[in-house]
Write a protein that holds these residues in place. Structure first.
Motif, PDB file in Angstrom:
ATOM      1  N   HIS B 344      30.042  39.449  42.131  1.00 49.40           N
ATOM      2  CA  HIS B 344      30.431  40.861  42.032  1.00 49.40           C
ATOM      3  C   HIS B 344      31.091  41.067  40.678  1.00 49.40           C
ATOM      4  O   HIS B 344      32.045  40.374  40.343  1.00 49.40           O
ATOM      5  N   PHE B 356      44.158  44.384  44.609  1.00 46.48           N
ATOM      6  CA  PHE B 356      42.725  44.255  44.879  1.00 46.48           C
ATOM      7  C   PHE B 356      42.392  42.831  45.296  1.00 46.48           C
ATOM      8  O   PHE B 356      41.699  42.594  46.289  1.00 46.48           O
ATOM      9  N   GLN B 359      43.668  42.055  48.844  1.00 48.09           N
ATOM     10  CA  GLN B 359      42.914  42.704  49.918  1.00 48.09           C
ATOM     11  C   GLN B 359      41.495  42.168  50.020  1.00 48.09           C
ATOM     12  O   GLN B 359      40.965  41.987  51.124  1.00 48.09           O
ATOM     13  N   ALA B 360      40.868  41.930  48.870  1.00 51.04           N
ATOM     14  CA  ALA B 360      39.496  41.421  48.901  1.00 51.04           C
ATOM     15  C   ALA B 360      39.483  40.020  49.521  1.00 51.04           C
ATOM     16  O   ALA B 360      38.642  39.715  50.380  1.00 51.04           O
ATOM     17  N   ASP B 361      40.442  39.178  49.106  1.00 50.93           N
ATOM     18  CA  ASP B 361      40.507  37.823  49.664  1.00 50.93           C
ATOM     19  C   ASP B 361      40.647  37.870  51.183  1.00 50.93           C
ATOM     20  O   ASP B 361      39.962  37.162  51.918  1.00 50.93           O
ATOM     21  N   VAL B 364      37.385  39.076  52.840  1.00 55.05           N
ATOM     22  CA  VAL B 364      36.317  38.080  52.795  1.00 55.05           C
ATOM     23  C   VAL B 364      36.624  36.927  53.747  1.00 55.05           C
ATOM     24  O   VAL B 364      35.757  36.490  54.513  1.00 55.05           O
ATOM     25  N   TYR B 386      34.238  38.722  40.662  1.00 50.65           N
ATOM     26  CA  TYR B 386      34.733  38.276  41.968  1.00 50.65           C
ATOM     27  C   TYR B 386      33.573  37.601  42.705  1.00 50.65           C
ATOM     28  O   TYR B 386      32.818  38.245  43.433  1.00 50.65           O
ATOM     29  N   VAL B 403      33.116  43.595  49.753  1.00 50.15           N
ATOM     30  CA  VAL B 403      33.880  43.536  48.502  1.00 50.15           C
ATOM     31  C   VAL B 403      33.906  44.910  47.830  1.00 50.15           C
ATOM     32  O   VAL B 403      34.943  45.385  47.361  1.00 50.15           O
ATOM     33  N   HIS B 404      32.757  45.557  47.782  1.00 47.15           N
ATOM     34  CA  HIS B 404      32.679  46.844  47.094  1.00 47.15           C
ATOM     35  C   HIS B 404      33.512  47.917  47.789  1.00 47.15           C
ATOM     36  O   HIS B 404      34.054  48.813  47.126  1.00 47.15           O
ATOM     37  N   VAL B 406      36.370  47.407  49.169  1.00 46.98           N
ATOM     38  CA  VAL B 406      37.740  47.201  48.685  1.00 46.98           C
ATOM     39  C   VAL B 406      37.867  47.747  47.263  1.00 46.98           C
ATOM     40  O   VAL B 406      38.836  48.431  46.914  1.00 46.98           O
ATOM     41  N   VAL B 407      36.856  47.469  46.435  1.00 47.69           N
ATOM     42  CA  VAL B 407      36.849  47.988  45.063  1.00 47.69           C
ATOM     43  C   VAL B 407      37.007  49.508  45.068  1.00 47.69           C
ATOM     44  O   VAL B 407      37.835  50.077  44.348  1.00 47.69           O
TER      45      VAL B 407
END
Lengths: 462, 462
Positions: B344, B356, B359-361, B364, B386, B403-404, B406-407
């Motif tokens: 990503h 970011f 939250q992404a971690d 996932v 990422y 992931v997106h 969260v982005v």
């Protein structure tokens, strides 16, 4: 819809106080800053938020009235002045002036279109940051106008035009849709970067209602120097030497003719701290590194030794810096006191400045023997304000064409930073290729098919 | 027109050797660099000049074949790969590779689209100038692709994306018209700045055939440092301190996770010169002023003293600089050796990077408990690569969406620098507002009404 019905609907939607129709109230919205253009709109609108802008756009469109967006109304090309048809409405963004957010870590500011540039500059300076757009009208110019005209100024050399600062935009387009792209991203390649379409198009494709601007670290050291040089060609030698010696720290590089500073001395009673010369360079540099002053003084010594400059001074205090800048900033006023002047805001490749000046001078002197040339400007950007002081009877349009033809012969631009507005439309049409105008018309038609936003500005009406 | 008739006409127009149809000759033009996409064009064309590009466009359009422009074919989103309909023609700019002109005083280069970036870099370096676009593929990527994808890289922090370098363009549009805007102007507000439309639109609005790029002074001093920091939040404290201390000299600011450098150590046998840490920052600065190294060393001392960094080293030689950069540049290869990874290329506001990442971690790890995150990137630009190392069976599209999402919740972008191509079209449609896509479609239709240039890239086919 009748004018009365439209006004009623606008008052219902925006509130009584946001719709100006009284002659005296309307006056400031009817003409440009230099009083070159004057119009008569149906009314002037003062919306307080984006939804009101969108509502006003929809109402005007439905009623068959076109909309002329206006910011601080400091433009020099009549881009924000309505026509006198009575079928236009001025939409002023002045009341949408909030600073919405400053992100210190991200170095960004989100600001509404009506915020005065200087207000935004001061707000970020309090946080130790720099909003690096600097121009004479910064005390009145508003962010929406800055973006919509892709404003330039005195630090473009270092920081670029306004376009380079714009990270995100919110725009109301001709059908009243709000397009929100208020992102604070330094990198964003997710699809067409549509905000670029609205920067510098003077409100003809959409109305900018808010922007996110990229800030910069506030430099801790600054140095300002004035140099006398024998010719414009010498000024370029100085520019190249300065780039080698102090490179990325160079913030401003202004060229002024001896004739320009003679006007300043005579009309503004400002004295030049150097010996008389044909040309002068005002150089400003800034940095976070403490060695800037020493490097600049060393540069100046080298320039004098190698006879690239004949005289020079480095300001020793903020007061002296201000005095040096006052010379540059007084030229326009001094020129105004001298008599009638016909102005050209042109750019050429930097390396072509000396040849451009020589050819333009020759062409002007030949066609208008009594004209006096007052040339100065942002030479580090190739941008010359090539002004000509003339007798009252001189045909301005003929002089414009003469100068612009020389500009075009060097691959230059007839509007470096002032935009096209209504002032330069015919000259732009003359100086740009038909194919460039054709694709511009296609995009205008795609985004504003009924030619409803600021008609007649930038592009010809038909 | 039949395929045979088109090929005949193309051969007559461009020459026998400029029209490739043999399977083996075609192979390199049929797939992208990562072999994610593969197509089957009718032929690949290798025009030698702009007129041949225009002629090819007209012939293909008349025959009902669409055109897929291709530069160095190093893109990561399949933007230059044809489909397998047999109704597309690849138009490679590779043979248009001349450097037309370097203007040392003006600091510009005019170059054809097919010139390899590194070739242009080296040509201007010989003149003491810098072409400040720096990316991993610079030995193969070509200027036309750099412009058409608005390429990023490792010095965007200082010099901006490719867009910031583009002063002028020559473009062939869908009807075969050549639009020549090869101006070398730093300021040009004479009408719509149409070159902006073609930058970053991946050949869907026109084919870039040549460009004028703005150069910069070559910095005389450079310093590279590696720092260990306890968290992503600490890396932002380092960034802010660096901006205060060495401001405008900051060129690169790369963030790497400890996990990423563990992969590098294991697969590439590169040893880290610092103690183990959760995160690392690779910082590069460059300047014309000699005080840069001292200021950077002083910054590093302050960072250690104030415990913003836990360890650090400043490279003492070019070799050490290269060793530090090799750590960063080996991450992708090491990741490839570890197993399957789903990538990503995202951006968020710089200040949002720590939140970011957290939250992404979390998202996932919750959905894909066995996935391992490999995050690194250009933190000074808010751009994080990422990447997630996963088992063969993992649903890539589901992970992308996760992931997106969260982005997007941070106002970020699902493509910071790699573009949309064909790889990210559906995700872009999902993550951007319908109004943004609608105005993009309108401009596409205005400039390419028959969807003839690179159809299906960047925008969905319908």
């Amino acid at each position: 819809m009748s004018a009365e019905a439209l006004l009623l609907a606008l008052r219902q939607s925006l509130g009584e106080l946001a719709v100006l129709t009284d002659e005296r109230d309307l006056e400031p919205y009817c003409h440009d800053w230099r009083h070159m253009f004057k119009g008569r709109p149906l009314c002037a609108l003062l919306p307080r938020n984006t939804e009101q802008v969108a509502a006003a756009v929809r109402l005007c469109a439905a009623a068959g009235y076109s909309v002329v967006p206006q910011g601080g109304n400091t433009g020099l090309s009549g881009g924000a002045t309505p026509d006198d048809s009575g079928r236009q409405v001025v939409l002023s963004l002045a009341r949408m002036n909030a600073i919405r957010h400053i992100d210190v870590v991200g170095e960004t500011i989100e600001v509404e279109a009506g915020c005065v540039l200087q207000t935004a500059q001061e707000a970020v300076a309090e946080q130790g940051l720099l909003l690096p757009i600097s121009l004479a009208a910064e005390g009145s110019a508003r962010i929406g106008g800055i973006v919509s005209t892709n404003a330039g100024g005195t630090n473009v050399l270092r920081y670029g035009m306004a376009r380079a600062r714009v990270m995100g935009l919110e725009v109301v387009i001709a059908d009243g849709q709000v397009i929100n792209g208020l992102r604070s991203l330094r990198k964003d390649n997710a699809g067409y970067d549509w905000k670029q379409w609205f920067i510098g198009t003077e409100g003809t494709l959409g109305i900018v209602t808010a922007a996110v601007l990229q800030l910069a670290p506030m430099p801790r050291y600054r140095v300002t120097a004035l140099l006398a040089v024998a010719s414009a060609q010498h000024s370029l030698a100085v520019l190249c030497a300065a780039r080698r010696a102090i490179g990325e720290t160079l913030t401003g590089f202004e060229l002024m003719s001896g004739a320009a500073l003679e006007l300043v001395a005579r009309h503004q009673q400002l004295r030049l701290p150097l010996t008389d010369s044909a040309w002068y360079v005002l150089l400003e540099a800034s940095s976070s590194l403490p060695g800037l002053r020493e490097a600049t003084e060393s540069l100046l010594g080298d320039l004098l030794e190698q006879e690239m400059a004949t005289d020079g001074v480095v300001a020793e205090s903020e007061r002296q810096e201000a005095e040096l800048w006052a010379l540059r900033e007084s030229i326009t006023e001094a020129e105004g006191k001298e008599g009638r002047s016909i102005k050209h805001d042109v750019s050429v490749p930097i390396s072509a400045i000396p040849a451009f000046l020589a050819q333009a001078d020759q062409a002007v002197q030949q066609a208008f023997p009594e004209a006096r040339i007052n040339a100065f400007g942002h030479a580090g950007d190739g941008n010359i304000h090539y002004n000509v002081i003339v007798a009252p009877g001189v045909d301005a349009a003929a002089l414009n064409r003469l100068v612009h033809d020389v500009v075009c012969s060097f691959g230059g631009s007839i509007s470096a930073e002032h935009g096209i507005g209504q002032y330069r439309v015919s000259e732009m049409v003359r100086c740009r290729a038909p194919a460039e105008l054709e694709i511009a018309r296609r995009v205008k038609h795609a985004l504003d098919p009924h030619n409803f936003l600021n008609p007649g500005k930038v592009l010809p009406l038909q």
